[in-house]
Structure formats: C-alpha cells, structure tokens
Design an enzyme around this catalytic site. Structure first.
Site, short mmCIF file in Angstrom:
data_model
loop_
_atom_site.label_atom_id
_atom_site.label_comp_id
_atom_site.label_asym_id
_atom_site.label_seq_id
_atom_site.Cartn_x
_atom_site.Cartn_y
_atom_site.Cartn_z
CE LYS A 1 58.06 36.30 45.01
NZ LYS A 1 57.53 35.22 44.27
CE LYS B 1 54.68 36.47 42.93
NZ LYS B 1 54.50 35.09 42.49
C1 PBG Z 1 55.69 32.12 40.92
C2 PBG Z 1 56.76 32.73 41.74
C3 PBG Z 1 57.70 33.72 41.40
C4 PBG Z 1 58.59 33.81 42.48
C5 PBG Z 1 58.15 32.92 43.44
N1 PBG Z 1 57.00 32.28 42.98
C6 PBG Z 1 57.93 34.46 40.15
C7 PBG Z 1 56.97 35.41 39.61
O1 PBG Z 1 55.97 35.78 40.21
O2 PBG Z 1 57.22 35.80 38.46
C8 PBG Z 1 59.80 34.70 42.54
C9 PBG Z 1 60.82 34.32 43.55
C10 PBG Z 1 62.15 34.96 43.40
O3 PBG Z 1 62.36 35.87 42.58
O4 PBG Z 1 63.04 34.53 44.14
N2 PBG Z 1 54.50 32.76 40.85
#
Ligand code: PBG
Length: 327
Positions: free
Chosen positions: A251, A198
């Site tokens: 992601k 991520k």
């Molecule tokens: C929480 C999380 C996030 C997203 C999914 N889970 C945000 C982040 O890490 O700030 C983002 C999903 C999206 O942008 O569609 N940790």
C-alpha cells in the site's frame, strides 16, 4: 524485406485478443472500503472521494445488498467513533462503531466477507496509530505499549463477527502479537491480512478527510515505510509471514507496482493484496471531471496493471463502478 515475426497477427481479431489476454479483471478481485459513523439516517459525502460517503449504520443493509448484487466478495470497514481520546478507547469497545457495524451487517444474513482495519488513528484524539509516549524527550508512538491494545481491538472485532482482520498500524511485532492474542481467545481460525509494506504516503490525503484521522502533530514517518525503499519491503513481508500473516498487502498500489512485483516474486504462494488508495482514486476522479481522461478506461487500466504486477486482490474505491463496467 518483410518482418520475420509479426506480433500484430495476434491483435487482428477481437476474440483472439480476448483469448491471448494474460491478465483478467473481475469483480471477484475487489474489496470495497466502507466508512461507517455514528448517528442516524445520514450519508455524509466525502468531498475528495466522489461517490463515497460516511454512512450511519441504518444505511448498511441496503449498501451491503447492492455490493453483493454486483458480485463483489468483500468489504473492509473503517469507523468514525462518536468520541476520540488519547488511547482510542472506541477501537476496543464491544459497543464501538466497528463492532456495531459488524453486528448490523451480520444480522442481515449476508454472505459478504467482512474485513476490519485494525489500527488506532481513527480513534485517538492525536490521530496517531497507537499510544503516544515521551521517550528521551521525544513524543512518538510507543510500539510495545500499542501491541496489547491492538490485540484487544482485534479480539473485540472478532467477537463482533469480523471474518478477516487487517492490521495497518505498522508496529513491529504486530502480527505475532495479534496471532497469539487471537489464538488465546480461541479465534485461531481468523485470518490476518497484514498491511505488511505500508508506505508513509501523500496518497492517503483524501482518506484522512474520510476517516478524520490526520495526525495532529508530526507525521507517520517513524512507523510507516520510506517511499524510497523497495528492498526493505521484503524484510517487512518476511517478518510478517514468520509471525503468522495469512495474506499480505502492499500500500499504496500505483506508485508501488515494483514493490507488488517483488513481493509476489519472493512469495508466489502467499495471497497478495494491493491497496489502490484514496489519492489514486481522487486523482482519476478530478482529471475525469475536467474531461482530461476517460474515467472508465483509465480506472480499468490502473486496476489491470495492479493485477499484472502481481496482486491477487485489490482494495479499491472503484469496486462498485468497475464491477458495473465489467459486467
Ligand atoms: C489507517 C489507514 C490509512 C489508510 C488505510 N488505513 C491511513 C493512514 O495510514 O494514514 C489509507 C487508505 C487510503 O488512503 O485510501 N492506518
């Protein structure tokens, strides 16, 4: 001279094109993110994500029925709690927003697969993904203090009926701690979908409005990955597999198709998800609204490219529309 090889022969007939297509896209590939909030009889539109709302629990049964009727197999829940505090208590409260949403969905008797995002940023008043501590004069998320809290959150989700937990906090040792904690609580059959690679991405902008989870100071660069790093994703993924992850995620998706491909090539036997995140969705919506692109064609092309890169499933805000377009 005539060309010896004619690639165009296989493109002449539409049915032949269908038969030689390498990548298929079906509603079965999709996981739809849902935003649930406290309160009653409210659907609050998320302005940067047209068609998506924060919804109160009474709207869930109808929403779930619609999702199932479209052939979408799974949802992932994100919660907006009534109150936030420095440790994100609502996240591990058995009466928290996610726990209540899980019980509401399960009470409908629906066969939909319900995943939960296991993280703290939606529940903490500072908006970070764990406990903040000062170390050596610096405020940062305390990795090891956050692990037992994540376990409490996951076990609480499991007790409320989660079918899969998806930890997204990017803490080191997170998957090992969760697997151990779930096993101890006799949830040894609950699968973990790890947000393994991520990135610290600007593509999460609209989500942070949707989930009210923007960090109140600093950013997430001390725990999420640097967008410049591809090889590092393979180390993250290998650790998560060694610690017991059942499925992996990359992601965001669109700017990281190379990472999806590398992870699938390195671990062809492990189910791989990709998250087509909020900013990727919002860009298409905004351009389509201006008439600059054809929304349906571009969305299906993006989703197909994510599968072609190697994803087996896609978390996407296009899930409902794409399922309609594909039927
Ligand atoms: C929480 C999380 C996030 C997203 C999914 N889970 C945000 C982040 O890490 O700030 C983002 C999903 C999206 O942008 O569609 N940790």
């Amino acid at each position: 001279m005539f060309p010896t090889h004619r690639m165009r022969r296989l493109r002449t007939h539409p049915r032949l094109r269908d038969m030689v297509r390498e990548t298929s896209l079906t509603p079965n590939d999709f996981i739809l993110p849902l935003f649930v909030r406290c309160g009653e009889n409210q659907r609050i539109p998320i302005s940067s994500m047209p068609g998506h709302d924060q919804m109160t629990l009474d709207h869930l049964p109808a929403e779930i029925a619609e999702i199932e009727s479209l052939g979408i197999p799974a949802v992932i829940l994100f919660g907006l709690p009534e109150t936030k505090d420095d440790v994100g208590s609502d996240a591990f409260n058995d009466d928290g927003i996610i726990q209540r949403a899980l019980r509401t969905i399960k009470a409908t008797g629906s066969g939909l697969l319900v995943m939960t995002d296991v993280c703290f940023c939606e529940y903490t008043d500072h908006g970070h993904c764990g406990i903040i501590n000062e170390r050596h004069g610096l405020l940062d998320v305390d990795n090891d203090a956050t692990l037992p809290m994540l376990v409490q959150e996951a076990v609480s989700h499991a007790r409320a009926g989660a079918d899969v937990i998806a930890p997204s906090g990017m803490m080191d040792g997170m998957i090992g701690a969760l697997r151990h904690g779930l096993d101890e609580a006799e949830f040894e059959n609950l699968p973990i979908l790890s947000y393994a690679a991520k990135y610290s991405s600007a593509f999460y902008g609209p989500f942070r409005e949707a989930a009210d989870s923007a960090p109140q100071f600093g950013d997430r660069r001390t725990y999420q990955m640097d967008p410049a790093n591809g090889r590092e994703a393979l180390r993250e993924v290998a650790l998560d597999l060694a610690e017991g992850a059942d499925m992996l995620m990359v992601k965001p998706a669109l700017s990281y198709l190379d990472v999806i491909h590398r992870v699938k090539t390195a671990h062809p036997d492990v189910p791989l998800a990709a998250y087509n995140v909020s900013g990727e969705f919002a860009m298409v919506k905004a351009a389509a609204e201006r008439g600059w692109v054809d929304e349906q064609r571009i969305a299906l092309e993006i989703l197909t490219s994510i599968k072609r890169a190697g994803a087996d499933m896609i978390l996407t805000y296009f899930a409902k529309d794409a399922s309609r377009w594909l039927s």
